[in-house]
Design an enzyme around this catalytic site. Structure first.
Site, mmCIF file in Angstrom:
data_model
loop_
_atom_site.group_PDB
_atom_site.id
_atom_site.type_symbol
_atom_site.label_atom_id
_atom_site.label_comp_id
_atom_site.label_asym_id
_atom_site.label_seq_id
_atom_site.Cartn_x
_atom_site.Cartn_y
_atom_site.Cartn_z
ATOM 1 N N HIS A 1 0.836 -1.209 0.000
ATOM 2 C CA HIS A 1 0.000 0.000 0.000
ATOM 3 C C HIS A 1 0.863 1.249 0.000
ATOM 4 O O HIS A 1 2.087 1.188 0.131
ATOM 5 C CB HIS A 1 -0.982 0.003 1.177
ATOM 6 C CG HIS A 1 -0.372 -0.044 2.544
ATOM 7 N ND1 HIS A 1 0.330 1.006 3.096
ATOM 8 C CD2 HIS A 1 -0.377 -1.028 3.483
ATOM 9 C CE1 HIS A 1 0.711 0.684 4.319
ATOM 10 N NE2 HIS A 1 0.318 -0.556 4.570
ATOM 11 N N CYS B 1 2.980 -4.772 6.529
ATOM 12 C CA CYS B 1 2.735 -4.560 5.101
ATOM 13 C C CYS B 1 3.972 -3.980 4.423
ATOM 14 O O CYS B 1 4.950 -3.642 5.068
ATOM 15 C CB CYS B 1 1.562 -3.601 4.906
ATOM 16 S SG CYS B 1 -0.023 -4.273 5.448
#
Length: 174
Positions: free
Chosen positions: A129, A149
């Site tokens: 992301h 992430c």
């Protein structure tokens, strides 16, 4: 005779070196991604060679494999993008299929060996992301800030988002 052995050995080394840069056999989509935690890079490949290399950051400064939920480590292994979507906080999300069967087996083994608490959970929701709106500083300064992430500059993520599709293979390695 001695020279022939050396020449054959040299040719074998060259062949192995060249073939190690070929697309892995398990890749089934047009593109694949290799993420290097050590180099802070996400590299997009097609069937022939790399296309783009982007800087990226991760979770914990400890670049080891994800052990359990809450450790902030980025998992290592072979994944695929299961879906992609815009995200209000982090620009866009490319969701990975973590935990997959390999991750579940590693997690169970670590529990059995006492490397993680018996009540630990495996976690989930690992994605590639962007950063907060108009704030790429975390990637600029290589700050490992996520919960596990992979984070990229928003402009780079937008470019990648427009190229790849769900099903794209992602290899995350140390």
């Amino acid at each position: 005779m001695k020279h022939t052995k050396w020449i054959l050995a040299l040719l074998a080394i060259i062949f192995i070196g060249i073939s190690s840069f070929k697309k892995p056999d398990f890749i089934t989509s047009k593109y694949y991604i290799v993420i290097s935690k050590t180099n802070n890079t996400l590299t997009l490949y097609d069937k022939d060679d790399w296309i783009y290399e982007y800087p990226c950051t991760f979770g914990s400064d400890d670049l080891g494999d994800k052990m359990m939920e809450g450790d902030r480590k980025t998992p290592e292994g072979i994944y695929k993008i299961i879906y992609k979507k815009p995200h209000a906080k982090w620009n866009k999300m490319l969701m990975l299929d973590y935990p997959n069967e390999t991750d579940k087996a590693k997690f169970s083994k670590r529990k059995t060996e006492g490397k993680i608490p018996a009540k630990a959970r495996i976690g989930g929701g690992i994605a590639i992301h962007g950063t907060w709106k108009n704030d790429d500083r975390a990637v600029d300064e290589l700050q490992n800030w996520t919960e596990g992430c992979v984070s990229m500059f928003n402009a780079d993520l937008n470019e990648l988002y427009n190229i790849i599709e769900p099903g794209t293979q992602v290899i995350i390695k140390r």
